[in-house]
Design a protein around this motif. Structure first.
Motif, mmCIF file in Angstrom:
data_model
loop_
_atom_site.group_PDB
_atom_site.id
_atom_site.type_symbol
_atom_site.label_atom_id
_atom_site.label_comp_id
_atom_site.label_asym_id
_atom_site.label_seq_id
_atom_site.Cartn_x
_atom_site.Cartn_y
_atom_site.Cartn_z
ATOM 1 N N ASP A 23 1.338 4.121 5.220
ATOM 2 C CA ASP A 23 2.802 4.073 4.592
ATOM 3 C C ASP A 23 3.030 5.223 3.486
ATOM 4 O O ASP A 23 4.128 5.834 3.495
ATOM 5 C CB ASP A 23 3.153 2.610 4.286
ATOM 6 N N SER A 24 2.055 5.023 2.766
ATOM 7 C CA SER A 24 1.944 6.013 1.646
ATOM 8 C C SER A 24 1.890 7.560 2.111
ATOM 9 O O SER A 24 2.541 8.480 1.444
ATOM 10 C CB SER A 24 0.788 5.935 0.696
ATOM 11 N N GLU A 25 1.365 7.710 3.310
ATOM 12 C CA GLU A 25 1.177 9.184 3.958
ATOM 13 C C GLU A 25 2.325 9.696 4.651
ATOM 14 O O GLU A 25 2.548 10.612 5.041
ATOM 15 C CB GLU A 25 -0.164 9.062 4.494
ATOM 16 N N ARG A 26 3.297 8.665 5.004
ATOM 17 C CA ARG A 26 4.420 8.858 5.892
ATOM 18 C C ARG A 26 5.289 10.199 5.323
ATOM 19 O O ARG A 26 5.532 11.086 6.374
ATOM 20 C CB ARG A 26 5.328 7.673 5.976
ATOM 21 N N GLU A 65 -8.736 10.002 10.378
ATOM 22 C CA GLU A 65 -9.344 8.511 10.666
ATOM 23 C C GLU A 65 -10.651 8.762 10.430
ATOM 24 O O GLU A 65 -11.318 7.787 10.301
ATOM 25 C CB GLU A 65 -8.942 8.132 12.091
ATOM 26 N N GLU A 66 -11.376 9.608 10.407
ATOM 27 C CA GLU A 66 -12.679 9.887 10.273
ATOM 28 C C GLU A 66 -13.189 10.145 8.533
ATOM 29 O O GLU A 66 -14.527 10.090 8.332
ATOM 30 C CB GLU A 66 -13.268 11.254 10.658
ATOM 31 N N ALA A 67 -12.225 10.266 7.884
ATOM 32 C CA ALA A 67 -12.373 10.454 6.512
ATOM 33 C C ALA A 67 -13.127 9.116 5.764
ATOM 34 O O ALA A 67 -12.663 8.175 6.269
ATOM 35 C CB ALA A 67 -11.268 10.845 5.682
ATOM 36 N N GLU A 72 -5.266 -4.176 5.993
ATOM 37 C CA GLU A 72 -4.018 -4.215 5.194
ATOM 38 C C GLU A 72 -3.822 -2.931 4.478
ATOM 39 O O GLU A 72 -2.912 -2.155 3.992
ATOM 40 C CB GLU A 72 -4.108 -5.368 4.588
ATOM 41 N N PHE A 73 -5.403 -2.811 3.703
ATOM 42 C CA PHE A 73 -5.337 -1.547 3.062
ATOM 43 C C PHE A 73 -4.937 -0.203 3.724
ATOM 44 O O PHE A 73 -4.445 0.627 3.222
ATOM 45 C CB PHE A 73 -6.566 -1.329 2.210
ATOM 46 N N GLN A 74 -5.474 0.056 4.951
ATOM 47 C CA GLN A 74 -5.259 1.115 5.902
ATOM 48 C C GLN A 74 -3.626 1.060 6.390
ATOM 49 O O GLN A 74 -3.099 2.271 6.151
ATOM 50 C CB GLN A 74 -6.078 1.055 7.009
ATOM 51 N N VAL A 75 -3.106 0.144 6.556
ATOM 52 C CA VAL A 75 -1.839 0.064 6.977
ATOM 53 C C VAL A 75 -1.155 0.735 5.960
ATOM 54 O O VAL A 75 -0.106 1.387 5.647
ATOM 55 C CB VAL A 75 -1.087 -1.242 7.485
#
Length: 305
Positions: free
Chosen positions: A84-87, A115-117, A77-80
């Motif tokens: 969205d904030s990065e869109r 995604e590796e961060a 949920e946090f990653q989704v």
């Protein structure tokens, strides 16, 4: 004594199996504890606000499967929410890559590297740095891109004009209006194109000297290609029905939505057949069919389809 010996062997075997099971259980528990620790770290790193992760961790702090599953769900949920904030930044990069003719595979690779961060802060830093870098590049080539768009519009007009004329049934019926229109277009193209081409060559040369880099647009070294073409352009322009020049420009500019019909080649092979083929195939501009998708390259194809 034989019976006693057998009993001793059975007991040793049982003890050995118990020891193996205990070791396996301890290993599974250690692996579960390690996973739980990583999940808790990830929750703290990707939480949208301070304290959001601590509530989840406090409620799901054991190594039981249910708690680990709950942590995984909350992490997703946090990653989704983070995606969205990065869109806006992602969309801006997509726009720059497409307009600047950059390699979309490189954009795919960059997004994969995010995604590796290990934390949301690091992701934001990497994304912000990439946007700033590409904005600077985009601004530096603004004049070049504007001239490329002019060249593309001129070439597309030529392709569509020639294709439409080639498809007309009465093209060779003696109507002089058609030939006057064609001659007017060719004269206008012959006046506009050389100046636009040379300005583009010179501007790219200046940019490459200033940046100590090569300008690449959709995989093509545009300046090199234009210089190579320049020596043969007079012959191509003087050929009334030859689409070779337009076709080469379409390749340089990576324009795929227009089908070029080489009527001169068809007429040389079989004149009556060329006319019927033109009428049957109707070589007018047509949009290519492309599938949609989620990657930057697929999104570009979906927009241009």
């Amino acid at each position: 004594s034989l019976a006693a010996g057998a009993g001793s062997v059975d007991g040793d075997d049982i003890l050995s199996r118990l020891a193996e099971r205990n070791a396996a259980w301890a290993a599974r528990r250690e692996a579960a504890a390690t996973e739980l620790g990583k999940l808790h770290v990830a929750l703290r790193n990707f939480a949208p606000e301070p304290g959001a992760a601590e509530a989840v961790i406090a409620e799901h702090s054991t190594v039981h499967r249910e708690d680990r599953e709950a942590c995984r769900r909350k992490l997703r949920e946090f990653q989704v929410a983070l995606l969205d904030s990065e869109r806006p930044a992602r969309d801006r990069l997509q726009h720059i890559y497409e307009k600047a003719g950059l390699d979309l595979d490189e954009l795919d690779s960059f997004f994969s590297s995010l995604e590796e961060a290990e934390s949301a802060d690091l992701r934001r830093e990497l994304l912000s740095a990439e946007v700033a870098k590409k904005e600077k590049y985009f601004e530096s080539i603004a004049i070049i891109l504007a001239q490329l768009e002019k060249l593309k519009a001129l070439a597309l007009k030529g392709v569509r004009f020639e294709a439409a004329k080639a498809a007309e049934n009465n093209r060779f019926s003696g109507n002089s209006l058609h030939f006057l229109e064609e001659e007017k277009f060719r004269k206008g193209f012959a006046q506009r194109y050389p100046q636009l081409r040379d300005d583009l060559i010179n501007n790219i040369a200046r940019w490459e000297a200033d940046q100590s880099a090569r300008f690449v647009y959709r995989g093509a070294f545009v300046r090199d290609r234009l210089l190579t073409m320049r020596g043969a352009e007079m012959d191509l322009l003087q050929s009334p029905s030859d689409l070779g020049l337009f076709g080469q420009l379409m390749q340089i500019l990576d324009v795929k939505e227009v089908e070029v019909f080489d009527c001169k080649a068809a007429q040389a092979a079989n004149y009556p057949r060329a006319r019927s083929a033109a009428a049957a195939e109707s070589p007018m501009p047509r949009q290519s069919q492309r599938s949609g998708g989620e990657s930057p390259r697929q999104r570009q194809s979906q927009r241009s389809g």
